[in-house]
Write an enzyme that holds these catalytic residues in place. Structure first.
Site, PDB file in Angstrom:
ATOM      1  N   GLN A  63       0.836  -1.199   0.000  1.00 32.34           N
ATOM      2  CA  GLN A  63       0.000   0.000   0.000  1.00 32.34           C
ATOM      3  C   GLN A  63       0.871   1.251   0.000  1.00 32.34           C
ATOM      4  O   GLN A  63       1.642   1.471   0.943  1.00 32.34           O
ATOM      5  CB  GLN A  63      -0.871  -0.011   1.258  1.00 32.34           C
ATOM      6  N   GLY A  64       0.732   2.079  -1.007  1.00 34.08           N
ATOM      7  CA  GLY A  64       1.522   3.312  -1.095  1.00 34.08           C
ATOM      8  C   GLY A  64       0.649   4.525  -0.834  1.00 34.08           C
ATOM      9  O   GLY A  64       0.243   5.226  -1.769  1.00 34.08           O
ATOM     10  N   TYR A  65       0.351   4.764   0.440  1.00 28.69           N
ATOM     11  CA  TYR A  65      -0.461   5.929   0.825  1.00 28.69           C
ATOM     12  C   TYR A  65       0.415   6.997   1.501  1.00 28.69           C
ATOM     13  O   TYR A  65       0.551   8.100   1.016  1.00 28.69           O
ATOM     14  CB  TYR A  65      -1.555   5.502   1.822  1.00 28.69           C
ATOM     15  N   SER A  66       1.008   6.632   2.673  1.00 26.64           N
ATOM     16  CA  SER A  66       1.658   7.643   3.534  1.00 26.64           C
ATOM     17  C   SER A  66       2.913   8.234   2.888  1.00 26.64           C
ATOM     18  O   SER A  66       3.642   7.549   2.160  1.00 26.64           O
ATOM     19  CB  SER A  66       2.063   7.008   4.861  1.00 26.64           C
ATOM     20  N   SER A 117       4.369  -1.158   4.344  1.00 26.13           N
ATOM     21  CA  SER A 117       4.598  -2.501   4.876  1.00 26.13           C
ATOM     22  C   SER A 117       4.989  -3.461   3.750  1.00 26.13           C
ATOM     23  O   SER A 117       4.296  -3.542   2.736  1.00 26.13           O
ATOM     24  CB  SER A 117       3.331  -3.026   5.552  1.00 26.13           C
ATOM     25  N   GLU A 158      -9.479  -1.577   5.463  1.00 26.10           N
ATOM     26  CA  GLU A 158      -8.235  -1.721   6.234  1.00 26.10           C
ATOM     27  C   GLU A 158      -8.544  -1.584   7.728  1.00 26.10           C
ATOM     28  O   GLU A 158      -8.041  -2.347   8.554  1.00 26.10           O
ATOM     29  CB  GLU A 158      -7.228  -0.637   5.809  1.00 26.10           C
ATOM     30  N   GLU A 190      -6.269   8.538  17.720  1.00 20.81           N
ATOM     31  CA  GLU A 190      -6.772   9.917  17.860  1.00 20.81           C
ATOM     32  C   GLU A 190      -7.612  10.299  16.639  1.00 20.81           C
ATOM     33  O   GLU A 190      -8.670  10.913  16.763  1.00 20.81           O
ATOM     34  CB  GLU A 190      -5.603  10.914  18.003  1.00 20.81           C
TER      35      GLU A 190
END
Ligand SMILES: Cc1cc2nc3c(=O)[nH]c(=O)nc-3n(C[C@H](O)[C@H](O)[C@H](O)COP(=O)(O)OP(=O)(O)OC[C@H]3O[C@@H](n4cnc5c(N)ncnc54)[C@H](O)[C@@H]3O)c2cc1C
Length: 405
Positions: free
Chosen positions: A142-145, A177, A260, A389
């Protein structure tokens, strides 16, 4: 029609008939080795082009389950899935739990990308990717952040330049990851830089072996490097690999995130392991009534088990509501927030129950520190997939509708 024939034909029949046939099938086809709890990370099968099976049994188990589509039980049969409805899939999960069968495959493709492709993908994309995911042939990451886009994901800056029939992708991702082990990535890119930040994002798929992709593993306190910073330098991405509309990637991304979050939340309830009280009593001793000798730990374990049972029922309720289309779209934040905190508590208690032995870091007796490493790994449950949060913000705003939220 016999139940066995009904199962072969994908007609899963009445629930009780299906339960009996499933149990019989699992008893025959799940190898004995695959009915033991995971003893180390190496026992988990992730599949992929470069996967080396830990044993012949691991390979056989994956192949047998994939042949039935039972690695993705609810996906349609035309895409390789099991074609089961929610009720039958629940029976399969329950019977696997009763017999102690290991999940045959861990997969971001099954947990995250698949549901998004089923909703937003073209027919060609579904036919190309879903059957390979079911069979564990392609491992996804997964290439999000990005370094400046985590909780505020829509600030992402990895850009995709439009070149007519393809994009050129350039930028940096972080915390991906298993990016160094994955075959393909589902990735968020900024394809339209001059519009509002949520509207200029596209969701694309590409091969991690494409020229211009570099991964660099990041070392964690657990001593492992399960995730990477990843660099893209003019990576060519064919437009056939755009999922959803150009600039419409935020909708795909959000939908995938709900899956997710449900997946991470489920770790709060779906751990197959010996009851905590027994683990503690074996290690720390019992009192004259046969109860766990340490009354403080006993109370903490009882409290945890009550919370865990309540959470499991909440998960069930959510499943039923989702099936009938009544689930609140933000409810995945409840599951994610609560499930992550419960799993962290479970491992704190396991560490207390295990005494000083639990801290062992090396050596065969502790499976090379499996418990201690797993305990440290749970610390990330409340960060990955969106922090606790952030989930609380979503709950106050979208579910409780509190003023000023
Ligand atoms: C084990 C693990 C695996 C991961 N795997 C992947 C992966 O495969 N692919 C991927 O793309 N990403 C992955 N991530 C990244 C993860 O999604 C981000 O870490 C997460 O979204 C938080 O972003 P951040 O780390 O930038 O923290 P930040 O957003 O910088 O947050 C820092 C702190 O500020 C708090 N905070 C931020 N904004 C608010 C707010 N509005 N209100 C209240 N508090 C706030 C946060 O709760 C946190 O405590 C993974 C992370 C972990 C830990």
């Amino acid at each position: 029609m016999t139940t066995a024939t009904a199962m072969e034909n994908g007609d899963s029949g009445g629930i009780e008939e299906f339960r009996a046939a499933t149990r019989a099938w699992l008893e025959i086809h799940c190898p004995a080795e695959m009915r033991k709890p995971f003893a180390s990370e190496d026992d988990v099968c992730w599949g992929g082009r470069e996967w080396v099976f830990a044993s012949a049994a691991q390979k056989t188990w994956l192949e047998r389950m994939a042949d039935r589509g039972w690695t993705a039980p609810t996906w349609p049969r035309e895409y390789g899935g099991g074609g089961l409805d929610h009720a039958h899939a629940k029976v399969l999960a329950r019977e696997m739990q009763v017999l102690g069968c290991r999940p045959p495959l861990y997969s971001f493709g099954i947990w995250m990308l698949g549901p998004a492709l089923l909703k937003f993908g073209t027919e060609a994309q579904k036919l190309e990717h879903l059957p390979r995911i079911v069979r564990g042939e392609i491992r996804w990451c997964q290439g999000y952040s990005e370094p400046n886009a985590g909780s505020d994901l829509a600030s992402l800056q990895t850009r995709a330049e439009d070149q007519g029939d393809h994009y050129l992708v350039t930028g940096q991702k972080i915390w991906m990851s298993y990016a160094d082990k994955a075959d393909w990535v589902f990735c968020l890119v900024r394809s339209e830089p001059d519009v509002k930040k949520h509207t200029g994002i596209s969701f694309v798929l590409f091969d991690m072996k494409s020229p211009g992709v570099t991964t660099r593993p990041i070392l964690l306190i657990s001593g492992k490097s399960p995730f990477c910073e990843t660099f893209f330098d003019n990576v060519r991405v064919d437009k056939s690999n755009l999922v959803g509309k150009p600039g419409g990637g935020w909708d795909v991304a959000k939908y995938l995130l709900t899956h997710e979050r449900e997946m991470i939340g489920a770790v709060g309830a779906n751990q197959v392991m010996r009851p905590l009280g027994q683990v503690a009593a074996d290690q720390l001793g019992r009192d004259s009534l046969g109860r766990l000798g340490d009354p403080v730990l006993r109370a903490k374990i009882a409290h945890f088990q009550a919370d865990e049972a309540a959470f499991r029922l909440t998960l069930e309720r959510f499943g039923e509501e989702a099936k009938s289309g009544r689930a609140h779209p933000a409810f995945s934040s409840v599951l994610k927030g609560r499930g992550a905190e419960l799993n962290k508590r479970r491992y704190e208690l396991l560490m207390s129950a295990g005494g000083s032995d639990a801290l062992e870091w090396e050596g065969a007796r502790s499976n090379h520190g499996f418990l201690a490493r797993s305990w440290l790994r749970t610390k990330a449950n409340s960060i990955e997939g969106g922090t606790t949060e952030v989930q609380l913000n979503v709950i106050t705003k979208r579910i409780l509708e509190l003023p000023g939220a």
